[in-house]
Design an enzyme around this catalytic site. Sequence first.
Site, short mmCIF file in Angstrom:
data_model
loop_
_atom_site.label_atom_id
_atom_site.label_comp_id
_atom_site.label_asym_id
_atom_site.label_seq_id
_atom_site.Cartn_x
_atom_site.Cartn_y
_atom_site.Cartn_z
CB SER A 173 -16.49 -10.41 9.49
OG SER A 173 -17.76 -10.87 9.04
NE ARG A 192 -10.86 -20.31 7.39
CZ ARG A 192 -11.08 -20.79 6.17
NH1 ARG A 192 -11.39 -22.04 6.00
NH2 ARG A 192 -10.98 -20.01 5.11
CG ASN A 193 -17.79 -14.42 9.28
OD1 ASN A 193 -17.64 -13.43 9.99
ND2 ASN A 193 -18.36 -14.36 8.10
CD GLN A 194 -10.78 -12.52 11.02
OE1 GLN A 194 -10.88 -11.49 10.35
NE2 GLN A 194 -9.62 -13.04 11.36
CG PHE A 195 -20.15 -10.64 12.66
CD1 PHE A 195 -20.41 -9.49 11.94
CD2 PHE A 195 -20.92 -10.91 13.79
CE1 PHE A 195 -21.42 -8.62 12.33
CE2 PHE A 195 -21.93 -10.05 14.19
CZ PHE A 195 -22.17 -8.90 13.46
#
Length: 169
Positions: free
Chosen positions: A145, A44-47
């Site tokens: 992020s 789920r990290n948007q990096f």
Amino acid sequence: MSAAAPPQLSGFPPVLAPDARVLLLGSFPGVASLDVGQYYAHPRNQFWRLLGACLEVEALHLMPYEERLRVAVRHRVGIWDVVASCRRQGSLDAAVTEAEVNPLAAYLKVHAPRLECIGFNGGLSWKLGHHLADYGYRVFRLASSSPAAAMYSFEQKLEQWRPLFACRS
């Protein structure tokens, strides 16, 4: 009886080529990242989605990890963390104790002499690293992020991230 101290953890080496113009500095890898030895591994990290959008590389987040790193380097973007080692239970920056900061200024001067701009991915990285502006870098405080930074939508984060990438030209 007192609880045991959180474990001493070590971060990752930088992903940084000598021709890098932009550096994204996080705080310290989360549990999911440490478990697999990859930057920004939490699903789920948007990096990787944010980086892909900024570089105009469609589906960067779906590529194998090593290919994502190659794309970043090819676009003169580096990835590293401000904290080299620390104690922390869980993944939250607020839980970081005994942080040992990477020797950022000295390392970057030698290993990334063309670096111009540094984006700080979240509050702790900003707090511990924004002094790099004193060394002539343009610094950007970015919305994290992390899935913990849910107060910003992906689009709002992207709006904050995009100006950093003007430094690559």
